[in-house]
Design a protein around this motif. Structure first.
Motif, PDB file in Angstrom:
ATOM      1  N   ALA A 133       0.828  -1.209   0.000  1.00 17.02           N
ATOM      2  CA  ALA A 133       0.000   0.000   0.000  1.00 17.02           C
ATOM      3  C   ALA A 133       0.860   1.256   0.000  1.00 17.02           C
ATOM      4  O   ALA A 133       0.534   2.246  -0.672  1.00 17.02           O
ATOM      5  CB  ALA A 133      -0.923  -0.017   1.219  1.00 17.02           C
ATOM      6  N   GLU A 134       1.962   1.219   0.725  1.00 15.44           N
ATOM      7  CA  GLU A 134       2.872   2.375   0.747  1.00 15.44           C
ATOM      8  C   GLU A 134       3.456   2.644  -0.628  1.00 15.44           C
ATOM      9  O   GLU A 134       3.679   3.801  -1.008  1.00 15.44           O
ATOM     10  CB  GLU A 134       3.991   2.138   1.752  1.00 15.44           C
ATOM     11  N   ARG A 135       3.705   1.576  -1.396  1.00 17.27           N
ATOM     12  CA  ARG A 135       4.249   1.736  -2.745  1.00 17.27           C
ATOM     13  C   ARG A 135       3.160   2.030  -3.765  1.00 17.27           C
ATOM     14  O   ARG A 135       3.453   2.356  -4.920  1.00 17.27           O
ATOM     15  CB  ARG A 135       5.016   0.479  -3.162  1.00 17.27           C
ATOM     16  N   GLY A 136       1.896   1.883  -3.347  1.00 22.42           N
ATOM     17  CA  GLY A 136       0.779   2.201  -4.236  1.00 22.42           C
ATOM     18  C   GLY A 136       0.474   1.127  -5.256  1.00 22.42           C
ATOM     19  O   GLY A 136      -0.271   1.375  -6.215  1.00 22.42           O
ATOM     20  N   ARG A 137       1.003  -0.083  -5.036  1.00 21.46           N
ATOM     21  CA  ARG A 137       0.763  -1.152  -6.011  1.00 21.46           C
ATOM     22  C   ARG A 137       1.041  -2.515  -5.385  1.00 21.46           C
ATOM     23  O   ARG A 137       1.991  -2.658  -4.607  1.00 21.46           O
ATOM     24  CB  ARG A 137       1.656  -0.981  -7.233  1.00 21.46           C
ATOM     25  N   GLY A 138       0.224  -3.475  -5.726  1.00 20.65           N
ATOM     26  CA  GLY A 138       0.440  -4.833  -5.249  1.00 20.65           C
ATOM     27  C   GLY A 138      -0.705  -5.722  -5.662  1.00 20.65           C
ATOM     28  O   GLY A 138      -1.798  -5.243  -5.989  1.00 20.65           O
ATOM     29  N   ALA A 139      -0.448  -7.028  -5.679  1.00 26.61           N
ATOM     30  CA  ALA A 139      -1.498  -7.989  -6.021  1.00 26.61           C
ATOM     31  C   ALA A 139      -1.415  -9.185  -5.085  1.00 26.61           C
ATOM     32  O   ALA A 139      -0.332  -9.735  -4.865  1.00 26.61           O
ATOM     33  CB  ALA A 139      -1.351  -8.445  -7.473  1.00 26.61           C
ATOM     34  N   ALA A 174     -11.606  -4.438  -0.098  1.00 20.66           N
ATOM     35  CA  ALA A 174     -12.169  -3.170   0.373  1.00 20.66           C
ATOM     36  C   ALA A 174     -11.163  -2.390   1.204  1.00 20.66           C
ATOM     37  O   ALA A 174     -11.091  -1.153   1.134  1.00 20.66           O
ATOM     38  CB  ALA A 174     -13.431  -3.441   1.194  1.00 20.66           C
ATOM     39  N   GLU A 175     -10.363  -3.105   1.977  1.00 20.69           N
ATOM     40  CA  GLU A 175      -9.420  -2.453   2.887  1.00 20.69           C
ATOM     41  C   GLU A 175      -8.221  -1.850   2.157  1.00 20.69           C
ATOM     42  O   GLU A 175      -7.801  -0.722   2.454  1.00 20.69           O
ATOM     43  CB  GLU A 175      -8.933  -3.468   3.921  1.00 20.69           C
ATOM     44  N   PHE A 176      -7.665  -2.596   1.219  1.00 17.57           N
ATOM     45  CA  PHE A 176      -6.414  -2.173   0.589  1.00 17.57           C
ATOM     46  C   PHE A 176      -6.574  -1.601  -0.819  1.00 17.57           C
ATOM     47  O   PHE A 176      -5.632  -1.024  -1.360  1.00 17.57           O
ATOM     48  CB  PHE A 176      -5.431  -3.349   0.548  1.00 17.57           C
ATOM     49  N   GLY A 177      -7.764  -1.741  -1.392  1.00 15.96           N
ATOM     50  CA  GLY A 177      -7.990  -1.222  -2.739  1.00 15.96           C
ATOM     51  C   GLY A 177      -7.717   0.258  -2.897  1.00 15.96           C
ATOM     52  O   GLY A 177      -7.095   0.677  -3.891  1.00 15.96           O
ATOM     53  N   PRO A 178      -8.146   1.098  -1.949  1.00 18.09           N
ATOM     54  CA  PRO A 178      -7.883   2.528  -2.090  1.00 18.09           C
ATOM     55  C   PRO A 178      -6.398   2.876  -2.153  1.00 18.09           C
ATOM     56  O   PRO A 178      -6.034   3.962  -2.604  1.00 18.09           O
ATOM     57  CB  PRO A 178      -8.530   3.121  -0.829  1.00 18.09           C
ATOM     58  N   SER A 179      -5.540   1.958  -1.707  1.00 15.27           N
ATOM     59  CA  SER A 179      -4.091   2.191  -1.765  1.00 15.27           C
ATOM     60  C   SER A 179      -3.442   1.520  -2.968  1.00 15.27           C
ATOM     61  O   SER A 179      -2.211   1.491  -3.068  1.00 15.27           O
ATOM     62  CB  SER A 179      -3.433   1.659  -0.478  1.00 15.27           C
ATOM     63  N   GLY A 180      -4.259   0.966  -3.880  1.00 13.31           N
ATOM     64  CA  GLY A 180      -3.711   0.393  -5.102  1.00 13.31           C
ATOM     65  C   GLY A 180      -3.372  -1.078  -5.041  1.00 13.31           C
ATOM     66  O   GLY A 180      -2.734  -1.602  -5.951  1.00 13.31           O
ATOM     67  N   VAL A 181      -3.800  -1.746  -3.967  1.00 10.64           N
ATOM     68  CA  VAL A 181      -3.516  -3.176  -3.821  1.00 10.64           C
ATOM     69  C   VAL A 181      -4.771  -3.968  -4.185  1.00 10.64           C
ATOM     70  O   VAL A 181      -5.830  -3.777  -3.589  1.00 10.64           O
ATOM     71  CB  VAL A 181      -3.084  -3.522  -2.381  1.00 10.64           C
ATOM     72  N   ARG A 182      -4.638  -4.839  -5.171  1.00 18.21           N
ATOM     73  CA  ARG A 182      -5.755  -5.683  -5.601  1.00 18.21           C
ATOM     74  C   ARG A 182      -5.694  -7.034  -4.881  1.00 18.21           C
ATOM     75  O   ARG A 182      -4.623  -7.606  -4.737  1.00 18.21           O
ATOM     76  CB  ARG A 182      -5.723  -5.910  -7.113  1.00 18.21           C
ATOM     77  N   VAL A 183      -6.853  -7.529  -4.469  1.00 20.77           N
ATOM     78  CA  VAL A 183      -6.932  -8.817  -3.772  1.00 20.77           C
ATOM     79  C   VAL A 183      -8.041  -9.649  -4.413  1.00 20.77           C
ATOM     80  O   VAL A 183      -9.203  -9.233  -4.429  1.00 20.77           O
ATOM     81  CB  VAL A 183      -7.212  -8.646  -2.274  1.00 20.77           C
ATOM     82  N   ASN A 184      -7.660 -10.800  -4.940  1.00 22.17           N
ATOM     83  CA  ASN A 184      -8.611 -11.691  -5.586  1.00 22.17           C
ATOM     84  C   ASN A 184      -8.356 -13.128  -5.144  1.00 22.17           C
ATOM     85  O   ASN A 184      -7.383 -13.402  -4.437  1.00 22.17           O
ATOM     86  CB  ASN A 184      -8.489 -11.588  -7.113  1.00 22.17           C
ATOM     87  N   ALA A 185      -9.224 -14.019  -5.573  1.00 21.31           N
ATOM     88  CA  ALA A 185      -9.057 -15.437  -5.246  1.00 21.31           C
ATOM     89  C   ALA A 185      -9.317 -16.289  -6.474  1.00 21.31           C
ATOM     90  O   ALA A 185     -10.096 -15.917  -7.361  1.00 21.31           O
ATOM     91  CB  ALA A 185      -9.997 -15.849  -4.124  1.00 21.31           C
ATOM     92  N   VAL A 186      -8.663 -17.424  -6.518  1.00 18.61           N
ATOM     93  CA  VAL A 186      -8.944 -18.453  -7.503  1.00 18.61           C
ATOM     94  C   VAL A 186      -9.488 -19.649  -6.757  1.00 18.61           C
ATOM     95  O   VAL A 186      -8.923 -20.085  -5.743  1.00 18.61           O
ATOM     96  CB  VAL A 186      -7.669 -18.831  -8.297  1.00 18.61           C
ATOM     97  N   SER A 187     -10.606 -20.187  -7.231  1.00 17.31           N
ATOM     98  CA  SER A 187     -11.269 -21.308  -6.581  1.00 17.31           C
ATOM     99  C   SER A 187     -11.187 -22.536  -7.485  1.00 17.31           C
ATOM    100  O   SER A 187     -12.017 -22.714  -8.373  1.00 17.31           O
ATOM    101  CB  SER A 187     -12.733 -20.952  -6.287  1.00 17.31           C
TER     102      SER A 187
END
Length: 250
Positions: A133-139, A174-187
């Motif tokens: 989040a500090e770097r503004g990008r992540g997955a 929802a928590e980290f999206g505003p800082s540019g971090v995307r969070v998804n799942a594969v099922s």
């Protein structure tokens, strides 16, 4: 994917000495990421690293067993160091499959399943996501299971741990999206991995219930994970991508 490169990025894939995790580590390395292979078995981990390097990729191994907050923090620290200071992509793949009827299910097994499948990734994300989040990008990509969406006899504990993981995926988005971090799942659905061997012939029987009707290769799931980790999925967060041959669609 449309040729997206992960060059210059670092990736930690937990539980990546075999199965879906190993296939994911190989795929991310092929796309140019510096991959940190992580798992309990040093011999298999070093072999995975050697294979990635032989193919022209960049990888290092961190040995560890996830199960609680302390182990998660330790892995996060050592993986970040091995990656050169930070992690750009986290794939929470390590997990325990434990099946059995509800009556008499061992409490120690219950705790172990939730420790590895839920508590450890919770604290791993808590350690690594703030720096992203500090770097503004992540997955971040979480590996769950179709058992989180279906009622399967004897899979109550395993399915419940992964169903909670699905919800964490959305909460973290929802928590980290505003800082540019995307969070998804594969099922994933039925996939031929060492961990699925406990099902025996049941694996093929489960696969036969899906529209596509066959057991997936780990590489088929890894491709979906790599997609969500890449910039091709730049506007996708909070999603659970079913890679199950259509089983949860019918």
């Amino acid at each position: 994917m449309s040729g997206q490169s992960l060059s210059g990025r670092t990736a930690l894939v937990t539980g990546s000495t075999s199965g879906i995790g190993r296939a994911t580590a190989v795929k991310l390395a092929e796309l140019g990421a510096h991959v940190i292979v992580m798992g309990r078995d040093a011999e298999r981990g070093e072999q995975a690293v050697a294979d990635i390097r032989a193919g022209g990729g960049r990888a290092d191994f961190v040995q560890g067993a996830l199960g609680d907050a302390r182990s998660a923090r330790d892995v996060a620290r050592r993986a970040s160091t091995a990656a050169g200071g930070h992690i750009d992509i986290l794939v929470n793949n390590a997990g325990i499959v434990a099946l059995g009827p509800t009556p008499g299910f061992p409490e120690e097994t219950f705790d172990a399943v939730f420790g590895v499948n839920l508590k450890a990734p919770f604290y791993l994300v808590g350690e690594l996501a703030p720096a992203m989040a500090e770097r503004g990008r992540g997955a971040i990509v979480n590996v769950t299971t179709m058992a989180a969406q279906l009622g399967i006899a004897d899979a109550a504990v395993y399915g419940a741990s992964k169903a909670a993981f699905d919800l964490l995926t959305k909460s973290w988005a929802a928590e980290f999206g505003p800082s540019g971090v995307r969070v998804n799942a594969v099922s994933p659905g039925t996939t031929r991995t060492p961990g699925a061997e406990i099902l025996g012939d049941g694996l093929d029987k489960l696969a036969a219930q899906s529209p596509l009707g066959y057991v997936a290769r780990p590489e088929e799931v890894a491709t979906a994970i790599a997609y969500l980790a890449s910039d091709d999925a730049s506007y996708i967060t909070g999603a659970v991508l079913n890679v199950d041959g259509g089983r949860t669609a019918v």
